[in-house]
Motif scaffolding. Structure first.
Motif, PDB file in Angstrom:
ATOM      1  N   VAL A  85       0.861  -1.179   0.000  1.00 24.58           N
ATOM      2  CA  VAL A  85       0.000   0.000   0.000  1.00 24.58           C
ATOM      3  C   VAL A  85       0.900   1.233   0.000  1.00 24.58           C
ATOM      4  N   PHE A  86       1.004   1.889  -1.140  1.00 24.36           N
ATOM      5  CA  PHE A  86       1.820   3.092  -1.259  1.00 24.36           C
ATOM      6  C   PHE A  86       0.969   4.320  -0.908  1.00 24.36           C
ATOM      7  N   ILE A  87       1.512   5.163  -0.057  1.00 24.53           N
ATOM      8  CA  ILE A  87       0.868   6.436   0.264  1.00 24.53           C
ATOM      9  C   ILE A  87       1.803   7.529  -0.239  1.00 24.53           C
ATOM     10  N   THR A  88       1.390   8.181  -1.303  1.00 24.76           N
ATOM     11  CA  THR A  88       2.246   9.153  -1.983  1.00 24.76           C
ATOM     12  C   THR A  88       1.760  10.558  -1.679  1.00 24.76           C
ATOM     13  N   TYR A  89       2.639  11.368  -1.072  1.00 20.14           N
ATOM     14  CA  TYR A  89       2.314  12.758  -0.730  1.00 20.14           C
ATOM     15  C   TYR A  89       2.908  13.689  -1.788  1.00 20.14           C
ATOM     16  N   SER A  90       2.226  14.810  -1.996  1.00 14.73           N
ATOM     17  CA  SER A  90       2.737  15.759  -2.990  1.00 14.73           C
ATOM     18  C   SER A  90       2.121  17.135  -2.772  1.00 14.73           C
ATOM     19  N   ASN A  91       2.950  18.160  -3.062  1.00 12.49           N
ATOM     20  CA  ASN A  91       2.447  19.528  -3.187  1.00 12.49           C
ATOM     21  C   ASN A  91       3.011  20.193  -4.445  1.00 12.49           C
ATOM     22  N   THR A  92       3.563  19.369  -5.330  1.00 13.43           N
ATOM     23  CA  THR A  92       4.149  19.884  -6.572  1.00 13.43           C
ATOM     24  C   THR A  92       3.259  19.627  -7.781  1.00 13.43           C
ATOM     25  N   PHE A  93       2.056  19.149  -7.560  1.00 12.96           N
ATOM     26  CA  PHE A  93       1.153  18.891  -8.689  1.00 12.96           C
ATOM     27  C   PHE A  93       0.547  20.176  -9.233  1.00 12.96           C
ATOM     28  N   SER A  94       0.674  21.281  -8.506  1.00 13.12           N
ATOM     29  CA  SER A  94       0.211  22.586  -8.977  1.00 13.12           C
ATOM     30  C   SER A  94       1.288  23.608  -8.632  1.00 13.12           C
ATOM     31  N   TYR A  95       1.082  24.860  -9.064  1.00 16.76           N
ATOM     32  CA  TYR A  95       2.056  25.909  -8.795  1.00 16.76           C
ATOM     33  C   TYR A  95       1.842  26.556  -7.429  1.00 16.76           C
ATOM     34  N   ASN A  96       0.831  26.111  -6.709  1.00 18.59           N
ATOM     35  CA  ASN A  96       0.594  26.575  -5.344  1.00 18.59           C
ATOM     36  C   ASN A  96       1.093  25.501  -4.397  1.00 18.59           C
ATOM     37  N   THR A  97       2.237  25.746  -3.774  1.00 19.58           N
ATOM     38  CA  THR A  97       2.830  24.737  -2.911  1.00 19.58           C
ATOM     39  C   THR A  97       2.104  24.596  -1.575  1.00 19.58           C
ATOM     40  N   ASN A  98       1.055  25.361  -1.358  1.00 18.22           N
ATOM     41  CA  ASN A  98       0.254  25.214  -0.147  1.00 18.22           C
ATOM     42  C   ASN A  98      -0.836  24.169  -0.309  1.00 18.22           C
ATOM     43  N   ASN A  99      -0.997  23.635  -1.528  1.00 17.73           N
ATOM     44  CA  ASN A  99      -1.966  22.577  -1.780  1.00 17.73           C
ATOM     45  C   ASN A  99      -1.276  21.219  -1.647  1.00 17.73           C
ATOM     46  N   PHE A 100      -1.739  20.423  -0.701  1.00 19.85           N
ATOM     47  CA  PHE A 100      -1.173  19.108  -0.460  1.00 19.85           C
ATOM     48  C   PHE A 100      -2.228  18.041  -0.741  1.00 19.85           C
ATOM     49  N   LYS A 101      -1.743  16.874  -1.127  1.00 18.16           N
ATOM     50  CA  LYS A 101      -2.639  15.734  -1.293  1.00 18.16           C
ATOM     51  C   LYS A 101      -1.846  14.451  -1.065  1.00 18.16           C
ATOM     52  N   TYR A 102      -2.582  13.360  -0.863  1.00 16.39           N
ATOM     53  CA  TYR A 102      -1.969  12.041  -0.796  1.00 16.39           C
ATOM     54  C   TYR A 102      -2.809  11.084  -1.627  1.00 16.39           C
ATOM     55  N   VAL A 103      -2.157  10.034  -2.119  1.00 12.60           N
ATOM     56  CA  VAL A 103      -2.824   9.076  -3.001  1.00 12.60           C
ATOM     57  C   VAL A 103      -2.445   7.666  -2.548  1.00 12.60           C
ATOM     58  N   TYR A 104      -3.464   6.826  -2.343  1.00  6.14           N
ATOM     59  CA  TYR A 104      -3.238   5.404  -2.066  1.00  6.14           C
ATOM     60  C   TYR A 104      -3.148   4.643  -3.394  1.00  6.14           C
ATOM     61  N   SER A 105      -2.204   3.740  -3.450  1.00  8.48           N
ATOM     62  CA  SER A 105      -2.161   2.781  -4.565  1.00  8.48           C
ATOM     63  C   SER A 105      -1.774   1.429  -3.989  1.00  8.48           C
ATOM     64  N   ILE A 106      -2.538   0.396  -4.358  1.00  9.52           N
ATOM     65  CA  ILE A 106      -2.366  -0.933  -3.782  1.00  9.52           C
ATOM     66  C   ILE A 106      -1.919  -1.889  -4.878  1.00  9.52           C
ATOM     67  N   LYS A 107      -0.797  -2.558  -4.640  1.00  6.92           N
ATOM     68  CA  LYS A 107      -0.235  -3.477  -5.618  1.00  6.92           C
ATOM     69  C   LYS A 107      -0.018  -4.845  -4.977  1.00  6.92           C
ATOM     70  N   LYS A 108      -0.486  -5.866  -5.656  1.00 11.33           N
ATOM     71  CA  LYS A 108      -0.311  -7.236  -5.184  1.00 11.33           C
ATOM     72  C   LYS A 108       1.112  -7.711  -5.451  1.00 11.33           C
ATOM     73  N   VAL A 109       1.697  -8.394  -4.474  1.00 12.41           N
ATOM     74  CA  VAL A 109       3.015  -8.991  -4.636  1.00 12.41           C
ATOM     75  C   VAL A 109       2.830 -10.404  -5.162  1.00 12.41           C
ATOM     76  N   GLU A 110       3.347 -10.658  -6.351  1.00 12.66           N
ATOM     77  CA  GLU A 110       3.152 -11.957  -6.990  1.00 12.66           C
ATOM     78  C   GLU A 110       4.037 -13.017  -6.343  1.00 12.66           C
ATOM     79  N   ASP A 111       3.611 -14.270  -6.499  1.00 16.67           N
ATOM     80  CA  ASP A 111       4.365 -15.445  -6.064  1.00 16.67           C
ATOM     81  C   ASP A 111       4.664 -15.424  -4.576  1.00 16.67           C
ATOM     82  N   THR A 112       3.712 -14.969  -3.791  1.00 16.64           N
ATOM     83  CA  THR A 112       3.890 -14.960  -2.341  1.00 16.64           C
ATOM     84  C   THR A 112       2.624 -15.463  -1.663  1.00 16.64           C
ATOM     85  N   GLU A 113       2.819 -15.978  -0.461  1.00 16.64           N
ATOM     86  CA  GLU A 113       1.712 -16.289   0.430  1.00 16.64           C
ATOM     87  C   GLU A 113       2.058 -15.729   1.794  1.00 16.64           C
ATOM     88  N   TYR A 114       1.069 -15.677   2.656  1.00 14.74           N
ATOM     89  CA  TYR A 114       1.332 -15.121   3.980  1.00 14.74           C
ATOM     90  C   TYR A 114       0.825 -16.080   5.043  1.00 14.74           C
TER      91      TYR A 114
END
Length: 428
Positions: A235-264
């Motif tokens: 589960v990647f949580i990516t923070y950024s304030n460089t997506f616009s020219y106003n550096t006071n705007n912040f956001k975060y984005v979740y992205s979920i990737k399955k790890v292949e060939d594994t069990e838990y």
């Protein structure tokens, strides 16, 4: 040995080549480089920002549903009569305290989907190295209705250089769907990225966004389901304030990737009354590993200066390219090369000659100055004698004009008077 050639010095020479081809090409290069520096590097790529990767902390907790669904609704349970592609097992209902294991890990989270429960006893002394636990009974069960469990994710980011810090409730957030689109979720149970609200997802919704099907084949054994063997997802949580020219705007984005060939799977031993009796749980399930990354930027003059300096180096490269084109490829390359490069003659002999001439001229100059001084003194003495002679002549003319005497000046500067009537000389 010609030291002038060995230790020669190369210096720049400015030559104006009146060739519209070279001049036009150089201007085009300069315009493109300036556009690259100002528009692309500085404005578009925000070269005036000092960027850093934030750090932070994550807290994830699990909560069981208020009301469980009947296990007859689930095809993986024995009580369900619908055919299931993989092994069916008994289904038990457990709360979040049992399902969430291990606990206390701030970078990962686990939820049990299947557990093998072994009741074991120790019929010998634990001091005996050959003494082993004996399994009295075994049960292999699925955790019923795991998809309706909810997971709360609370996270904080911190940028060490710029000292920027935010909690997830203070920021806008998004999660990537199966088409990699950033979406916000504001439903009755599921909420993602709504300022002032915690991020909550059901296990089923989270797996759906990760494109993971618990009833699909396991990546390590296709005869078992993912529900049976378990799965690991990042589960990647990516923070950024460089997506616009106003550096006071912040956001975060979740992205979920399955790890292949594994069990838990993770074991757990629980001692009962004493060490001779225990319950052994062999758990399989979903493991989520959280990774915080991103790019936080803040204005920095040194970063802006570095962007300009690195870009200005391209101007020198453009000049070198045009120079090489002029002296190596154009038909007039020999003429251009002769104007651009010039080798001087050695200056060692010239310096020695000048040094010798200077040493010869110095005594001559002293002798000349001495002679001039002597001549000046003699001229002064002669002028004084002439003045005396004039005065004496005036006196003699007035007193002896009738005698017809003749006077003259001898070589020694004395005035002589000679009487014409007599041969006697009178020296004054």
């Amino acid at each position: 040995m010609d030291w002038d050639s060995i230790l020669s010095y190369n210096t720049a020479k400015i030559v104006t080549i009146r060739d519209k081809r070279l001049g036009g090409l150089h201007i085009i290069f300069m315009v493109l480089i300036i556009v690259y520096i100002v528009i692309y590097s500085t404005i578009y790529k925000k070269g005036y920002l000092l960027t850093e990767t934030p750090v932070g902390s994550i807290r994830a907790s699990l909560l069981a549903p208020n009301e469980f669904k009947d296990d007859s609704n689930f095809t993986y349970c024995n009580d369900n009569t619908i055919e299931y592609s993989f092994t069916k097992l008994e289904c038990d209902y457990y709360d979040e305290a049992f399902v969430s294991f291990p606990v206390g890990d701030d970078v990962s989270f686990a939820a049990t989907t299947r557990v093998k429960i072994l009741d074991q006893v120790l019929n010998c002394s634990s001091k005996n190295p050959k003494c082993k636990y004996t399994t009295v009974s075994t049960r292999n069960v699925y955790v019923s209705d795991i998809e309706d469990f909810t997971i709360l994710i609370d996270h904080t980011m911190f940028a060490p250089s710029s000292l920027i810090q935010y909690n997830s409730k203070q920021l806008k957030g998004y999660i990537l769907d199966n088409d990699n689109n950033e979406i916000q979720i504001n439903e009755t149970i599921n909420t993602i990225g709504i300022p002032g609200k915690p991020d909550i997802l059901t296990i089923g919704k989270l797996l759906q966004l990760a494109n993971i099907d618990l009833d699909g084949p396991s990546s390590v054994n296709s005869t078992n389901s993912i529900r049976y063997d378990g799965v690991v997802a990042l589960v990647f949580i990516t923070y950024s304030n460089t997506f616009s020219y106003n550096t006071n705007n912040f956001k975060y984005v979740y992205s979920i990737k399955k790890v292949e060939d594994t069990e838990y799977g993770v074991p757990e031993a629980v001692i009962l009354d004493n060490v001779s009796s225990r319950m052994y749980y062999n758990r399989h399930g979903i493991r989520l590993i959280f990774i915080q990354n991103g790019e936080i930027g803040s204005f920095n003059f040194q970063a802006l200066l570095l962007t300009f300096v690195s870009g200005l180096g391209l101007l020198a490269i453009s000049t070198v390219v045009v120079d090489q084109l002029a002296i190596r490829f154009l038909p007039e390359r020999k003429t251009y090369s002769s104007h651009k490069f010039q080798v001087t003659h050695g200056f060692s002999e010239g310096r020695n000659k000048l040094r010798n001439e200077s040493s010869e001229k110095e005594p001559l100059l002293v002798l000349t100055e001495t002679k001039n001084n002597n001549n000046n003194n003699n001229n002064n003495n002669n002028n004084n004698n002439n003045n005396n002679n004039n005065n004496n002549n005036n006196i003699d003319d007035s007193n002896d004009s009738d005698d017809g005497d003749e006077n003259f000046v001898d070589n020694n500067g004395y005035q002589n008077i000679q009487n014409k009537k007599s041969n006697n000389n009178i020296i004054l």
